[in-house]
Design a protein around this motif. Structure first.
Motif, PDB file in Angstrom:
ATOM      1  N   ARG A 170       0.828  -1.206   0.000  1.00 38.83           N
ATOM      2  CA  ARG A 170       0.000   0.000   0.000  1.00 38.83           C
ATOM      3  C   ARG A 170       0.868   1.265   0.000  1.00 38.83           C
ATOM      4  O   ARG A 170       0.440   2.332  -0.420  1.00 38.83           O
ATOM      5  CB  ARG A 170      -0.914  -0.010   1.225  1.00 38.83           C
ATOM      6  N   ARG A 171       2.081   1.163   0.540  1.00 37.76           N
ATOM      7  CA  ARG A 171       3.036   2.279   0.604  1.00 37.76           C
ATOM      8  C   ARG A 171       2.478   3.472   1.380  1.00 37.76           C
ATOM      9  O   ARG A 171       2.552   4.624   0.939  1.00 37.76           O
ATOM     10  CB  ARG A 171       3.488   2.712  -0.795  1.00 37.76           C
ATOM     11  N   THR A 172       1.928   3.191   2.528  1.00 37.88           N
ATOM     12  CA  THR A 172       1.440   4.256   3.404  1.00 37.88           C
ATOM     13  C   THR A 172       2.551   5.270   3.672  1.00 37.88           C
ATOM     14  O   THR A 172       3.649   4.902   4.083  1.00 37.88           O
ATOM     15  CB  THR A 172       0.959   3.663   4.740  1.00 37.88           C
ATOM     16  N   GLY A 173       2.266   6.535   3.401  1.00 35.49           N
ATOM     17  CA  GLY A 173       3.259   7.588   3.600  1.00 35.49           C
ATOM     18  C   GLY A 173       4.187   7.799   2.432  1.00 35.49           C
ATOM     19  O   GLY A 173       4.994   8.739   2.439  1.00 35.49           O
ATOM     20  N   GLY A 174       4.119   6.912   1.428  1.00 32.67           N
ATOM     21  CA  GLY A 174       4.982   7.055   0.260  1.00 32.67           C
ATOM     22  C   GLY A 174       6.106   6.026   0.236  1.00 32.67           C
ATOM     23  O   GLY A 174       6.310   5.270   1.193  1.00 32.67           O
TER      24      GLY A 174
END
Length: 273
Positions: A170-174
């Protein structure tokens, strides 16, 4: 009593301590005599009575037994204001977590709090609705960072974490935040008392579809579970329910990638970022 960290005093802590002191004195016990009965030092008893130390469950139960089993301490303990920055429904679990000798955590929504980096955690706090104030975010991160200290400060406690691959995809925060999270997971996986496994994205059979699972074993070898929803959490003490959760966790553990294969996957994912 946990890791020895004494929280900031509060009215409820001082009130609880005053109740303990009053019952102790009514029973004609000195702090030293009372400490012998509850198997805590007189210094710990003093810290609780003065509102400087959080009473954990074993203290409360032992004190009840020593002071007549009136139920007053059990009821009062439920209203003690504890560590700032933690959700009210999570505080009892966090208190028990500090003394646990085994901690198992399966998380399907996000990286478990004990493994989060500051940037990742702050992104989660920033996404909260209704929005948090800057002060609330700072208090939340401070509380989480303090919880994380136990991973290194308690080498005799066994920690097991199982997380879903999609929580990283999901790459939460990038991408940079995700890379930092993976680095932390790989770092923690090197510690002897920590096991980290990843449940692969494609999995035909999955025993964790009911949601996250948290389990802990107390120094007295009693097991408790914890279940969290949107705006609430529930401690689980019923042995039958805890047994079900243990069975599910064991099955999830067998279905997830092995520890070494999980490390290899994390290394590949880091390289792809």
């Amino acid at each position: 009593m946990g890791d020895g960290v004494e929280p900031e005093s509060s009215d409820s802590l001082r009130t609880f301590g005053a109740v303990v002191q009053a019952l102790r004195e009514h029973a004609g016990l000195s702090r030293e005599e009372f400490g012998e009965r509850v198997r805590f030092s007189k210094h710990t008893v003093a810290s609780v009575e003065l509102g400087r130390r959080m009473p954990d469950e074993s203290f409360v139960e032992a004190a009840e037994d020593a002071l007549g089993n009136t139920g007053a301490l059990r009821r009062a303990a439920g209203h003690v204001a504890r560590q700032p920055g933690l959700a009210a429904w999570f505080r009892r679990w966090a208190r028990m977590e500090k003394a646990a000798i085994s901690l198992f955590n399966y998380e399907c929504r996000m990286i478990p709090g004990l493994l989060q980096t500051e940037a990742y955690a702050r992104q989660l706090f920033a996404d909260e609705l209704p929005p948090l104030s800057d002060e609330q975010i700072e208090a939340s991160w401070t509380a989480r960072a303090e919880r994380q200290l136990q991973l290194r400060q308690r080498p005799n406690t066994a920690f097991s974490f199982i997380l879903e691959e999609h929580a990283l995809l999901r790459r939460t925060g990038g991408a940079e935040v995700t890379r930092e999270v993976i680095e932390r997971l790989l770092e923690m996986a090197q510690l002897r008392n920590i096991e980290i496994q990843v449940m692969p994205l494609v999995q035909r059979s999955h025993a964790g579809l009911h949601g996250p699972i948290a389990l802990l074993e107390t120094p007295e070898h009693k097991w408790f579970g914890y279940s969290e929803g949107q705006e609430n959490g529930q401690m689980i003490a019923n042995p039958q329910v805890v047994s079900v959760l243990q069975g599910r966790y064991a099955r999830i553990r067998s279905q997830a990638l092995t520890i070494q294969d999980s490390v290899s996957l994390l290394q590949r994912m880091r390289g792809d970022l």
